[in-house]
Design an enzyme around this catalytic site. Structure first.
Site, PDB file in Angstrom:
ATOM      1  N   HIS A 609       3.149 -28.191  31.078  1.00  0.00           N
ATOM      2  CA  HIS A 609       2.225 -29.295  31.378  1.00  0.00           C
ATOM      3  C   HIS A 609       0.786 -28.787  31.402  1.00  0.00           C
ATOM      4  CE1 HIS A 609       0.973 -32.992  33.684  1.00  0.00           C
ATOM      5  NE2 HIS A 609       0.070 -32.144  34.144  1.00  0.00           N
ATOM      6  N   GLU A 610       0.546 -27.689  32.118  1.00  0.00           N
ATOM      7  CA  GLU A 610      -0.829 -27.185  32.233  1.00  0.00           C
ATOM      8  C   GLU A 610      -1.335 -26.634  30.905  1.00  0.00           C
ATOM      9  OE1 GLU A 610      -2.480 -28.033  34.707  1.00  0.00           O
ATOM     10  OE2 GLU A 610      -0.787 -28.649  35.944  1.00  0.00           O
ATOM     11  N   HIS A 613      -2.468 -29.436  28.763  1.00  0.00           N
ATOM     12  CA  HIS A 613      -3.748 -30.041  29.157  1.00  0.00           C
ATOM     13  C   HIS A 613      -4.898 -29.515  28.299  1.00  0.00           C
ATOM     14  CE1 HIS A 613      -3.291 -32.906  32.291  1.00  0.00           C
ATOM     15  NE2 HIS A 613      -2.738 -32.087  33.166  1.00  0.00           N
ATOM     16  N   ASP A 675       2.691 -34.189  30.302  1.00  0.00           N
ATOM     17  CA  ASP A 675       4.105 -34.285  30.688  1.00  0.00           C
ATOM     18  C   ASP A 675       5.014 -34.195  29.469  1.00  0.00           C
ATOM     19  OD1 ASP A 675       3.748 -34.479  33.417  1.00  0.00           O
ATOM     20  OD2 ASP A 675       3.895 -36.657  33.488  1.00  0.00           O
TER      21      ASP A 675
END
Length: 774
Positions: A609-610, A613, A675
């Site tokens: 997820h990170e 980003h 996500d």
């Protein structure tokens, strides 16, 4: 590795489920003890809706990376004889089963399947607005921090370790707080010129008051400077090695999304009543308060109406507008800008003639001049003094706090104040975002140093870093496979991916007493002056941030990554870095002693997820060095935006049942893209790990393949219950989709999920039309 406190009386600490599973050894369907037996019996008698044979994986020998099991691996994950019966596996199985509702068809609603029993049986405590997988760990962490903060620390200990104790004691001294009543803020307010509503006709008798001078006084006293214009020291978006002054639209007491609706919004009415009641508690006449604060509220509504909504603020290029002081003065002459900015900067720092200042929303400043010109000074002053009095309420006596709770109930649904010790632990460890830059964390650094020394295993760093590298490699291969990117853009994306810095656990500098002593040298706390000490901390934090104006940005500065005692993870576009604090490397998210599918489904999902980003709708605007730059070929960008639009529309079409509200697909798109990409990357990484190391054993009582258990772990990451009011606020103002839709939205886009659970095409979790950005 999760911290385990050794206790010889291990059996007594097991719950009924764990005892039953242990006694049953290799038996997959067990009967639990009284009170839990019927429910678990039902769970264990219910076969999964589909029970496909798992793909055969290479290798069947136990390695140092595998969890030891009660029986030797037979090389087939679907073989019910391969069951892990270690203490950690039994505990993990117990936790998973307590959340699941296996009678739900996973292809219909996987969130109900993974979290259904949790949603039915867990209750939100009266002092909370929600409960979740995250909050369980946060509650445990809070108790650990309490033990650290309340430990006796003699004068011989370094000051930086005594400061949190002193602030905690000040916060816990309810006798003194009740005795003082409103005095802490009224004394300061009088020194700052006084609240017109309270002072009456004697206020501004010489007509010399200006909002600019009031902001300067607020800055000196430790209050926010952002009630009219947001003033901060930020990083130059196009040259992230430099800092600059950033001017932005005002900070509001109630979210813009509510204020722009006026009194048609029930929360605006609740806010107005709260303003009046608090003013009366401070001594105002009720009728006068109703009249004057209505005008102040209308002024705040006007500020909201000239502000940009969050949807418009997602484009960083639109927020980057450099001006010199002369240009500012010519365009917006209602402020003496150089004098104003110099007064807010620390002594010794002055604005230069050629200083480049960022004006985030130029239209706001144009409209602000018109609004200020037509608004009486008394209305503006009443608004500004309301804001500092409203800020102070939590530090005052119980009569103020009771009224604050009533407002909080309307806003978020909270029914009771949390235990005083919990509030004081939070005060003594958390940053004040209202006045401090993100890299300032009040006393959290000091407490965090003690926390990691006592509760964090260094092995967790290596384990997490290994997973980061595995998932990063998967994203690299995804970039190879996408057919909508041109070669040049793809090359830059790969360079950004592999240059992404990783911060795990905590920086080593946190354990250096000399560095901590230097950091806290100018901060002092008086345990007999709670409110004043907190204002002093705000001044300390603001000075720390503002004094960096002329200093080059150090993207590896340990202070920026010294927040270990929180359950969260971060990506920074300006640093091009990912951060996983110590607090999240435990509990549901990570345990080295359980099967890897659980870790990849939890912390692996978070890691992916990170990383993603960096390539969501906002992160993609920044290049490998963290600079705002358009590095995308126009055709590739067009293809990306079309894929992002699919995500926007998918989530925007979800309706949350309890509130009847549609999700905001635009504001949540960054988190939704992360996500979707994160869970896909982590799944592929797990499959690669399993191919290399061989099949993993099942957890007792869970007759699912390792792949299916990966999805269960991912789904249970977002098990959560919200109060209706809190859910409304989250949907209206937040950037995260409610937990249910984080699971349903992302997993219904995953072909591998549908394959692993044999979901028919066209079923809710396997729609024909899927969205995919990465």
């Amino acid at each position: 590795m999760q911290t385990v406190i050794q206790n010889p009386n291990w059996w007594r600490r097991r719950n009924k489920l764990e005892k039953s599973l242990l006694v049953s050894l290799g038996i997959m369907f067990v009967v639990l003890a009284t009170g839990f037996g019927l429910w678990i019996g039902k769970v264990l008698r219910t076969s999964p809706p589909s029970n496909p044979q798992a793909t055969a994986l290479h290798g069947d020998s136990t390695t140092i990376n595998q969890v030891p099991t009660g029986t030797a691996s037979k090389g087939k994950s679907g073989d019910s004889g391969d069951v892990c019966l270690t203490q950690e596996c039994i505990h993990t199985a117990s936790t998973v089963l307590r959340k699941m509702k296996p009678e739900v068809e996973p292809c219909d609603n996987f969130y109900e399947f993974a979290c259904g029993t949790y949603l039915e049986e867990e209750n939100i405590p009266d002092d909370k607005v929600s409960i979740s997988t995250f909050s369980v760990i946060s509650d445990k962490l809070q108790e650990q921090l309490k033990d650290i903060i309340t430990a006796e620390r003699p004068e011989t200990e370094p000051k930086h370790f005594r400061l949190p104790n002193l602030l905690y004691k000040a916060c816990m001294n309810k006798t003194l707080i009740e005795t003082l009543g409103p005095e802490p803020i009224t004394r300061v307010a009088e020194r700052l010129g006084g609240w017109p509503l309270i002072k009456g006709d004697s206020w501004n008798a010489d007509d010399s008051w200006t909002w600019q001078e009031q902001v300067k006084k607020f800055r000196t006293a430790g209050f926010s400077m952002d009630y009219i214009i947001d003033f901060s020291i930020g990083v130059d978006l196009q040259n992230s090695t430099k800092r600059l002054i950033d001017l932005d639209q005002s900070s509001l007491a109630l979210s813009r999304e509510y204020l722009v609706k006026g009194f048609n919004e029930t929360l605006v009415t609740a806010y107005y009543k709260y303003m009046v009641d608090i003013a009366v508690l401070f001594g105002a006449n009720r009728d006068l308060a109703k009249t004057e604060l209505l005008l102040s509220l209308e002024f705040e509504m006007a500020l909201a109406n000239i502000s940009w909504p969050n949807e418009k603020r997602r484009n960083s290029s639109e927020l980057y507008n450099l001006r010199t002081p002369a240009q500012l003065q010519a365009a917006y002459p209602y402020v003496q800008w150089v004098d104003y900015m110099n007064a807010l900067l620390p002594e010794g720092l002055n604005v230069a003639e050629d200083e480049m200042i960022n004006l985030s929303v130029p239209s706001f400043f144009e409209d602000l001049g018109k609004l200020l010109a037509k608004t009486p000074k008394r209305v503006i002053a009443n608004y500004m003094f309301w804001r500092i009095h409203g800020f102070s309420v939590g530090f005052l006596s119980e009569e103020f706090r009771k009224r604050q709770l009533q407002y909080a109930t309307a806003l978020s649904g909270r029914q009771e104040q949390e235990a005083r010790w919990k509030e004081c632990v939070d005060i003594a460890t958390s940053s004040m975002d209202e006045v401090c830059e993100d890299d300032f964390d009040s006393l959290g650094i000091s407490v965090g140093s003690l926390y990691v020394g006592k509760h964090f295993h260094k092995d967790s760093k290596a384990n997490a870093l290994e997973m980061v590298n595995e998932i990063r490699n998967v994203f690299n291969d995804i970039l190879d496979e996408v057919n909508w990117m041109d070669a040049k853009t793809k090359k830059e994306a790969k360079l950004k991916l592999h240059s992404m810095a990783t911060h795990i656990g905590y920086p080593d500098e946190m354990l250096d007493n000399e560095k901590l002593a230097a950091y806290y040298a100018k901060l002092d706390i008086d345990p007999d002056k709670y409110f004043e000490s907190f204002l002093g901390m705000n001044i300390f934090g603001t000075d720390y941030s503002f004094n960096k104006l002329r200093l080059p940005v150090n993207k590896t500065d340990w202070v920026r990554h010294a927040r270990p005692a929180i359950v969260n993870a971060f990506y920074s576009s300006l640093e091009n870095s990912i951060q996983f604090p110590a607090g999240i490397l435990q509990g549901h998210f990570f345990n080295a002693q359980r099967p890897k599918y659980m870790n990849f489904g939890a912390i692996g999902y978070v890691i992916g997820h990170e990383i993603t980003h960096g390539f969501d709708d906002q992160g993609r605007q920044f290049d490998v060095k963290g600079n705002l730059r358009d590095w995308w070929h126009p055709d590739t960008q067009k293809a990306y935006l079309a894929k992002a639009k699919c995500i926007i529309e998918q989530y925007g079409n979800y309706t949350e049942r309890a509130t009847g509200l549609n999700l905001n697909g635009i504001n949540t798109q960054g988190e939704n893209i992360a996500d979707n990409g994160g869970v896909k990357e982590s799944y592929i990484a797990y499959r690669r790990w399993a191919e290399k190391h061989g099949p993993e054993a099942k957890l007792p009582g869970l007759d699912y393949t390792p792949e299916q258990m990966f999805w269960v772990a991912a789904g249970q990451t977002w098990c959560a219950k919200y109060r209706k009011e809190s859910l409304k606020m989250r949907i209206t103002t937040g950037v995260h989709s409610p937990s249910e839709f984080r699971v349903l939205g992302s997993l219904s886009n995953m072909k591998d999920f549908a394959k692993d659970f044999h979901c028919p095409e066209g079923s809710p979790m396997n729609p024909v039309q899927k969205c995919e950005v990465w």
